[in-house]
Design a protein around this motif. Sequence first.
Motif, PDB file in Angstrom:
ATOM      1  N   ARG A 277       0.829  -1.196   0.000  1.00 33.18           N
ATOM      2  CA  ARG A 277       0.000   0.000   0.000  1.00 33.18           C
ATOM      3  C   ARG A 277       0.874   1.260   0.000  1.00 33.18           C
ATOM      4  N   ALA A 278       2.035   1.150   0.663  1.00 41.58           N
ATOM      5  CA  ALA A 278       2.973   2.280   0.664  1.00 41.58           C
ATOM      6  C   ALA A 278       3.687   2.380  -0.691  1.00 41.58           C
ATOM      7  N   ILE A 279       4.082   1.224  -1.217  1.00 45.56           N
ATOM      8  CA  ILE A 279       4.838   1.193  -2.485  1.00 45.56           C
ATOM      9  C   ILE A 279       4.037   1.794  -3.628  1.00 45.56           C
ATOM     10  N   ILE A 280       2.737   1.504  -3.641  1.00 42.62           N
ATOM     11  CA  ILE A 280       1.893   1.899  -4.765  1.00 42.62           C
ATOM     12  C   ILE A 280       1.841   3.422  -4.929  1.00 42.62           C
ATOM     13  N   ARG A 281       2.128   4.122  -3.834  1.00 37.53           N
ATOM     14  CA  ARG A 281       2.107   5.599  -3.900  1.00 37.53           C
ATOM     15  C   ARG A 281       3.399   6.177  -4.441  1.00 37.53           C
ATOM     16  N   GLU A 282       4.404   5.314  -4.650  1.00 38.85           N
ATOM     17  CA  GLU A 282       5.721   5.746  -5.121  1.00 38.85           C
ATOM     18  C   GLU A 282       6.237   6.962  -4.340  1.00 38.85           C
ATOM     19  N   PRO A 283       6.395   6.801  -3.044  1.00 36.40           N
ATOM     20  CA  PRO A 283       6.810   7.927  -2.201  1.00 36.40           C
ATOM     21  C   PRO A 283       8.294   8.232  -2.363  1.00 36.40           C
ATOM     22  N   LYS A 284       8.698   9.398  -1.873  1.00 38.37           N
ATOM     23  CA  LYS A 284      10.119   9.782  -1.929  1.00 38.37           C
ATOM     24  C   LYS A 284      10.932   8.972  -0.918  1.00 38.37           C
ATOM     25  N   ALA A 285      10.287   8.507   0.144  1.00 41.06           N
ATOM     26  CA  ALA A 285      10.966   7.644   1.123  1.00 41.06           C
ATOM     27  C   ALA A 285       9.924   6.877   1.922  1.00 41.06           C
ATOM     28  N   PHE A 286      10.355   5.758   2.478  1.00 46.74           N
ATOM     29  CA  PHE A 286       9.510   4.956   3.353  1.00 46.74           C
ATOM     30  C   PHE A 286       9.956   5.171   4.787  1.00 46.74           C
ATOM     31  N   LEU A 287       8.998   5.388   5.668  1.00 46.00           N
ATOM     32  CA  LEU A 287       9.309   5.576   7.083  1.00 46.00           C
ATOM     33  C   LEU A 287       8.654   4.438   7.863  1.00 46.00           C
ATOM     34  N   PHE A 288       9.453   3.713   8.615  1.00 46.69           N
ATOM     35  CA  PHE A 288       8.947   2.566   9.373  1.00 46.69           C
ATOM     36  C   PHE A 288       9.126   2.839  10.860  1.00 46.69           C
ATOM     37  N   ASP A 289       8.064   2.626  11.634  1.00 44.47           N
ATOM     38  CA  ASP A 289       8.206   2.737  13.085  1.00 44.47           C
ATOM     39  C   ASP A 289       7.944   1.378  13.723  1.00 44.47           C
ATOM     40  N   GLU A 290       9.005   0.671  14.041  1.00 44.41           N
ATOM     41  CA  GLU A 290       8.945  -0.653  14.680  1.00 44.41           C
ATOM     42  C   GLU A 290       7.884  -1.537  14.029  1.00 44.41           C
ATOM     43  N   PRO A 291       7.959  -1.742  12.717  1.00 44.73           N
ATOM     44  CA  PRO A 291       6.877  -2.450  12.041  1.00 44.73           C
ATOM     45  C   PRO A 291       6.808  -3.935  12.386  1.00 44.73           C
ATOM     46  N   LEU A 292       7.860  -4.505  12.923  1.00 42.34           N
ATOM     47  CA  LEU A 292       7.875  -5.957  13.138  1.00 42.34           C
ATOM     48  C   LEU A 292       7.674  -6.368  14.583  1.00 42.34           C
ATOM     49  N   SER A 293       7.540  -5.386  15.487  1.00 41.55           N
ATOM     50  CA  SER A 293       7.574  -5.767  16.904  1.00 41.55           C
ATOM     51  C   SER A 293       6.340  -6.534  17.373  1.00 41.55           C
ATOM     52  N   ASN A 294       5.264  -6.559  16.568  1.00 45.09           N
ATOM     53  CA  ASN A 294       4.092  -7.360  16.952  1.00 45.09           C
ATOM     54  C   ASN A 294       4.198  -8.818  16.511  1.00 45.09           C
ATOM     55  N   LEU A 295       5.208  -9.123  15.706  1.00 44.39           N
ATOM     56  CA  LEU A 295       5.281 -10.462  15.136  1.00 44.39           C
ATOM     57  C   LEU A 295       6.104 -11.382  16.038  1.00 44.39           C
ATOM     58  N   ASP A 296       5.890 -12.684  15.911  1.00 48.38           N
ATOM     59  CA  ASP A 296       6.681 -13.604  16.740  1.00 48.38           C
ATOM     60  C   ASP A 296       8.111 -13.680  16.190  1.00 48.38           C
ATOM     61  N   ALA A 297       9.007 -14.222  17.018  1.00 47.63           N
ATOM     62  CA  ALA A 297      10.449 -14.155  16.739  1.00 47.63           C
ATOM     63  C   ALA A 297      10.824 -14.719  15.360  1.00 47.63           C
ATOM     64  N   ALA A 298      10.274 -15.867  15.021  1.00 46.76           N
ATOM     65  CA  ALA A 298      10.652 -16.512  13.754  1.00 46.76           C
ATOM     66  C   ALA A 298      10.209 -15.661  12.567  1.00 46.76           C
ATOM     67  N   LEU A 299       8.992 -15.120  12.653  1.00 48.45           N
ATOM     68  CA  LEU A 299       8.468 -14.308  11.561  1.00 48.45           C
ATOM     69  C   LEU A 299       9.237 -12.992  11.444  1.00 48.45           C
ATOM     70  N   ARG A 300       9.672 -12.479  12.578  1.00 51.18           N
ATOM     71  CA  ARG A 300      10.452 -11.234  12.578  1.00 51.18           C
ATOM     72  C   ARG A 300      11.747 -11.404  11.792  1.00 51.18           C
ATOM     73  N   VAL A 301      12.397 -12.542  12.000  1.00 49.83           N
ATOM     74  CA  VAL A 301      13.655 -12.822  11.290  1.00 49.83           C
ATOM     75  C   VAL A 301      13.386 -12.905   9.787  1.00 49.83           C
ATOM     76  N   LYS A 302      12.283 -13.551   9.431  1.00 49.85           N
ATOM     77  CA  LYS A 302      11.926 -13.706   8.021  1.00 49.85           C
ATOM     78  C   LYS A 302      11.576 -12.348   7.409  1.00 49.85           C
ATOM     79  N   MET A 303      10.790 -11.562   8.174  1.00 54.62           N
ATOM     80  CA  MET A 303      10.304 -10.292   7.635  1.00 54.62           C
ATOM     81  C   MET A 303      11.411  -9.261   7.482  1.00 54.62           C
TER      82      MET A 303
END
Length: 358
Positions: free
Chosen positions: A147-173
């Motif tokens: 959804r962010a990519i489709i807007r072709e922004p000048k930059a992507f800003l992430f705020d702890e996007p993976l902290s809700n995921l379990d450990a294994a998925l975090r490593v993958k993501m």
Amino acid sequence: MTAQIEILDVQKHYGSFHALRDITLSIPKGQFVALVGPSGCGKSTLLRSIAGLETISGGTMRIAGEVVNDMPPRKRDLAMVFQSYALYPHMNVRDNLTYALRLKRVPKSERYAKADEVAKVIGLEALLDRYPRELSGGQRQRVAMGRAIIREPKAFLFDEPLSNLDAALRVKMRKEVRALHDRIGATSVYVTHDQIEAMTMADHVVVLRAGVIEQQGRPLDLYERPANQFVAGFIGSPAMNFVPAVTGADGRSVTLGMTKQALLPLDLQVAPDRPVTVGLRPEHLEICAPETNGAFPVTVGAIERTGSSCYLFSEEEPEIIIVTDGATPVKKGETLGLRIQPERVHLFDRESTLTLRG
Ligand SMILES: Nc1ncnc2c1ncn2[C@@H]1O[C@H](COP(=O)(O)OP(=O)(O)O)[C@@H](O)[C@H]1O
Ligand SMILES: [Mg+2]
């Protein structure tokens, strides 16, 4: 070439609280930058200031060469990817992806063509008709990114996007997010409190403490040449051991102030008889027989085995942690010799906590 995001001497005050102090940071196009530091150090404040969700109190912020200090968020053309990737539950993946385009009144055929294109990038071509409840956590995260990519922004800003995921998925993501960044040639600013995430994902790591940049640089440079004791202790896991010490009369050695005093040779010349703190990384300590020449003795107070590694905790104060091979045959109460290469000894001024090396 102008940087994609240029932050110059930026300040942020919340009333009398100085949340960001003299922040200067230049992010070239295509770079993946991680902002890392303990909770409350100002990571989100800095990210939100870039996004325009906070008004800065001083300094200059430029995006693609243009001063944005007073520019509202939606004009900045940045995409924010949050921890809670709120997707619209009543819309399928295709409509979630293209919602921003619909708001811009882009015709449906064009929108859906774009959805097909982006779905390929995020690997969700087969799931465009699914609803969020029919997706796994990782897939939902990818839709949020799409959804962010489709807007072709000048930059992507992430705020702890993976902290809700379990450990294994975090490593993958974290691999997926980085791969996606590379594939679309994005510029990304990524906030995390997790130094492993910062080290493994970013080209450039910015370590913050109490609103101040303590150090910034390439991940391994921060690990090998921390500017001060804070960065030395923050980067690396388990954390670096710190031992109070005094430099020798020749300025070529230090005496560690432990229960059993120990002498360590140095590979640099320092001022003599000076109080310092020695930093020893747990993974750089080598175990040997206690009588080995040049080794210093420690008694094993506790042992933790993870299978792949073995963590030894010394009985002496200050406690020293040693990481060694999983199969190391040691017992509680045993006295070991420890050795370390002189060039791997970190040295900090006791008072200023600044590094004394290079
Ligand atoms: N709106 C606000 N008003 C007052 N203080 C705030 C506000 N937002 C954040 N702070 C304070 O600024 C500091 C940095 O917060 P934040 O950027 O959220 O930290 P981080 O994201 O690194 O955990 C904290 O001490 C926090 O309490
Ligand atoms: Mg935060």
